[in-house]
Design an enzyme around this catalytic site. Sequence first.
Site, PDB file in Angstrom:
ATOM      1  CG  ASP A 152      47.232  43.030  31.438  1.00 25.86           C
ATOM      2  OD1 ASP A 152      47.346  42.448  30.337  1.00 25.86           O
ATOM      3  OD2 ASP A 152      46.396  43.930  31.643  1.00 25.86           O
TER       4      ASP A 152
ATOM      5  CG  HIS B 126      46.890  40.578  36.410  1.00 32.01           C
ATOM      6  ND1 HIS B 126      45.528  40.436  36.425  1.00 32.01           N
ATOM      7  CD2 HIS B 126      47.141  41.865  36.063  1.00 32.01           C
ATOM      8  CE1 HIS B 126      44.959  41.595  36.105  1.00 32.01           C
ATOM      9  NE2 HIS B 126      45.915  42.479  35.877  1.00 32.01           N
TER      10      HIS B 126
HETATM   11 ZN   LIG Z   1      48.265  45.981  34.900  1.00 33.55          ZN
END
Ligand SMILES: [Zn+2]
Length: 250
Positions: A46, A192
């Site tokens: 993400d 991430h």
């Molecule tokens: Zn996020």
Amino acid sequence: MNLARTAVASAGHPFPAIAAIGPLRRTLFPGLAGVGNPGHVALTFDDGPHADATPELLDLLDRAGVRATFFLLGRMAEELPEVARAVVDAGHEVGVHGYEHRLLVKHGPAATCHDISRATAAIIAVTGVRPRWWRPPYGVANAAALLEARRLGLRPVLWTTWGRDWTRTCTPDSVYRSIMRKLDGGGTILLHDSDHSAAPKCWLAMLGALPAILTTCRARGLAVGPLAEHGVTEDTTIAGRAGRTAAPHW
Ligand SMILES: [Zn+2]
């Protein structure tokens, strides 16, 4: 998703709230949680693209021969179009995370819908690819967001395990151990490739942890790949059908 909303309101911070509903989500909404083929693990990232983290991650994945799903931020895709295109050119899948990285329940229905549609349009314009998946920031959505995602042909999918790779103190070892706590066949990993909404350079811990995560998956006989190859479960439980009443055709 009302559960998430309630939990957020009571906790005052999104991360503990999501952790609290995790087990319930996996049981009641396995498709939403990202549960798929038991011999497969979905690898997802993400908050990108990021000028430094994403290219390094792409190199690592290329060397490992692994493809993944990247939930992009529309604003960052517009700011770093070459990096966003490099993700697609390397054979990875892109999904929609949002245009801004915002907690949707704090905003009204119109702003929520605008954020998702603007993000989707930006990602299509930059990459030339129409995304299939949507993951709201912090894993928290509201009815307006779910309906807008459905209108755009996006299926919401969250995760079954995460690396907690956004903190100031995270290390490759802490990220690895956090993922392993709930890693099993059919699960979806959340990491991430950005410090956009996190501690500066925390993505270095993610990069340090990823080779060991991939090695462990291989040792357990689990294939690792994008959501497109995960066989994400359809939510058919009573609770799942109730959820689909609000937003059918997830
Ligand atoms: Zn996020």
